[in-house]
Design an enzyme around this catalytic site. Structure first.
Site, short mmCIF file in Angstrom:
data_model
loop_
_atom_site.label_atom_id
_atom_site.label_comp_id
_atom_site.label_asym_id
_atom_site.label_seq_id
_atom_site.Cartn_x
_atom_site.Cartn_y
_atom_site.Cartn_z
CG LEU A 85 -7.36 -12.18 -3.81
CD1 LEU A 85 -7.79 -11.60 -5.14
CD2 LEU A 85 -6.39 -13.34 -4.01
NE ARG A 86 -0.70 -11.53 1.37
CZ ARG A 86 0.61 -11.78 1.35
NH1 ARG A 86 1.39 -11.29 2.29
NH2 ARG A 86 1.15 -12.50 0.36
CE LYS B 232 -13.04 -11.47 2.53
NZ LYS B 232 -11.65 -11.29 2.08
CG LEU C 283 1.73 -10.27 16.12
CD1 LEU C 283 2.56 -11.30 16.89
CD2 LEU C 283 0.63 -9.72 17.02
N GLY D 37 -6.72 -0.12 7.81
CA GLY D 37 -7.63 0.55 6.88
C GLY D 37 -7.86 -0.35 5.68
CB CYS E 67 -10.82 -6.29 3.44
SG CYS E 67 -10.72 -6.75 1.70
NE ARG F 257 -11.36 0.71 -1.60
CZ ARG F 257 -11.66 -0.37 -2.32
NH1 ARG F 257 -12.93 -0.71 -2.48
NH2 ARG F 257 -10.71 -1.11 -2.85
#
Length: 449
Positions: free
Chosen positions: A153-154, A208, A254, A261, A264, A332
């Site tokens: 998930l983005r 993952k 790209l 950051g 993940c 984060r």
């Protein structure tokens, strides 16, 4: 099906809400009573576009509920998903699996029937084997099948990613777990051709980490190419387009910038390196990616100082955007943290704004003056810096920015604008991966000079 979701953080809450929207009965559980109470009031613990509406509609329909009671959540469950945090351990980069193991033991103690226990948290290879031993020892009279179902998930697009995924990866070791997960994700196969990929459990765990490491590598690669473009007088955006049109490479990830950051990529690359070390397999490329990205964030602070003439003491820098990416409040490992520190270390005063991230940023950044919006932030600044490419910063009145700033300098770390747009507004412009030019000097004139 009846599903229990252990953890109401980013992954757990989005996954639980989406599963309920598929028609499953979902109970989300969290030990934080305050968080559960706020969820009962439809107050989301994270910012994710559309999540509050999705939660509210499924709660109203009776398919989604929240509790602090694990026993209540797992009662009668066909599948229990573990979606708790796996932060990097301080000092060694290992994923902290204590929350996963504690959740697995507690679930096994309270399950009242055979079920599938699914690790949705991002975990190192072999974690499922350890979880299996824990549940077998805790509930020897039950058949608890352990599976892996990593999330992709983005942040900012999580609901869309869940409902229209590129793929769903399910790591299973037996037919029973496969059948249950096939039923859990059956609505996707009915609505579209999203592939549900069944693999072994260890393979799913590596998929993952490998996916995130590869994307982090693409980001870091184009960032280094951007440095070359600046030195050689080329344009990294045109380079990225030129190579991205090759289907073997692709256009995504790209976009040159201040470094990756978020929740993940930083921790997952470190955890992958630790897994590789335990297997005595060097991953030199990933090692380089981690090192280069860490250095790039503070280098952006030096880039800003260089644009101000090499001196930061006594000057004011206005940062537009603080979160690691737009459409999230996640701070984060945001590049903004290292940039602020680098500027403050050299004596600069930092002012900043962000559409959603100020509350989180205020807990992590000291000595920063937080402002309401871009124009208030830019007032009397010696440099205005775009750190995060929020939509709110994509159509700024650059002439107004130039008139408000003490020094008309725009440092664009996301290449939202161009030299020409800035020059037309009377701003000196410094982008990423682009040769610097004086204010008002067209590219053709520069080429001829």
């Amino acid at each position: 099906m009846r599903i229990a979701m252990i953890g109401t953080g980013y992954v757990g809450l989005v996954s639980g809400a989406c599963f309920s929207d598929f028609g499953h009965e979902v109970v989300c559980v969290d030990k934080d009573a305050g968080k559960i109470e706020r969820l009962h009031q439809n107050i989301m613990p994270i910012y994710e576009p559309g999540l509050d509406q999705l939660v509210a509609s499924n709660v109203k329909a009776g398919r989604l509920s929240f509790t602090t009671d694990v026993a209540e959540a797992v009662k009668g469950a066909d599948a229990v998903f573990i979606a708790v945090g796996t932060p990097s351990r301080r000092g060694d980069g290992h994923a902290d699996l204590s929350y996963v193991f504690a959740a697995a033991e507690e679930v096994a103690r309270h399950l009242d029937r055979d079920a599938v226990l699914v690790t949705k948290s991002t975990v190192p290879v072999g974690t499922g084997d350890k979880v299996e031993r824990i549940v077998r020892d805790t509930a020897p009279n039950l058949t608890i099948r352990v599976a892996s179902n990593p999330e992709f998930l983005r942040e900012g697009a999580a609901i869309e990613d869940f409902k229209r995924p590129d793929r769903v990866v399910c790591g299973v070791e037996d037919e029973g777990a496969r059948e249950v997960l096939a039923q859990v994700y059956r609505p996707l196969s009915l609505n579209q051709s999203a592939p549900v990929v069944f693999t072994s459990r260890r393979t799913a765990e590596i998929i993952k980490y490998a996916a995130n490491a590869f994307l982090a590598t693409k980001i870091t690669f184009i960032n280094e190419i951007a440095d070359l473009c600046e030195a050689a007088g080329a344009d990294v955006q045109e380079v990225a387009r030129g190579i991205g049109l090759d289907n073997r490479i692709g256009r995504k990830f790209l976009h040159a910038g201040p470094g990756y950051g978020g929740s993940c990529f930083p921790k997952d690359t470190l955890a992958l390196l630790q897994s590789a070390e335990q297997c005595d397999v060097p991953l030199r490329i990933v090692e380089a990616v981690v090192s280069v990205n860490d250095g790039r964030k503070r280098a952006m602070g030096r880039k800003i100082i260089k644009a101000m003439g090499g001196e930061a003491a006594g000057k004011t820098v206005a940062l537009l955007g603080l979160t690691f990416k737009p459409n999230t409040d996640d701070m984060r490992d945001s590049p903004a943290i290292a940039i602020v520190q680098a500027l403050q270390d050299e004596g600069a005063t930092v002012r900043a704004c962000d559409p959603e991230g100020v509350e989180q940023a205020s807990k992590m950044l000291t000595g920063v003056e937080f402002c309401e919006g871009a124009y208030e932030t830019a007032k009397d600044a010696d440099a205005v810096v775009i750190v995060t490419e929020w939509d709110a910063y994509r159509a700024l009145d650059l002439k107004r920015i130039a008139s408000l700033a003490r020094n008309p300098l725009l440092v664009d770390l996301r290449n939202v604008y161009s030299h020409e747009e800035a020059a037309k507004a009377g701003l000196a412009y410094v982008g990423i991966g682009k040769a610097s030019r004086p204010v008002g000097l067209p590219q053709t004139a520069r080429a001829a000079s």
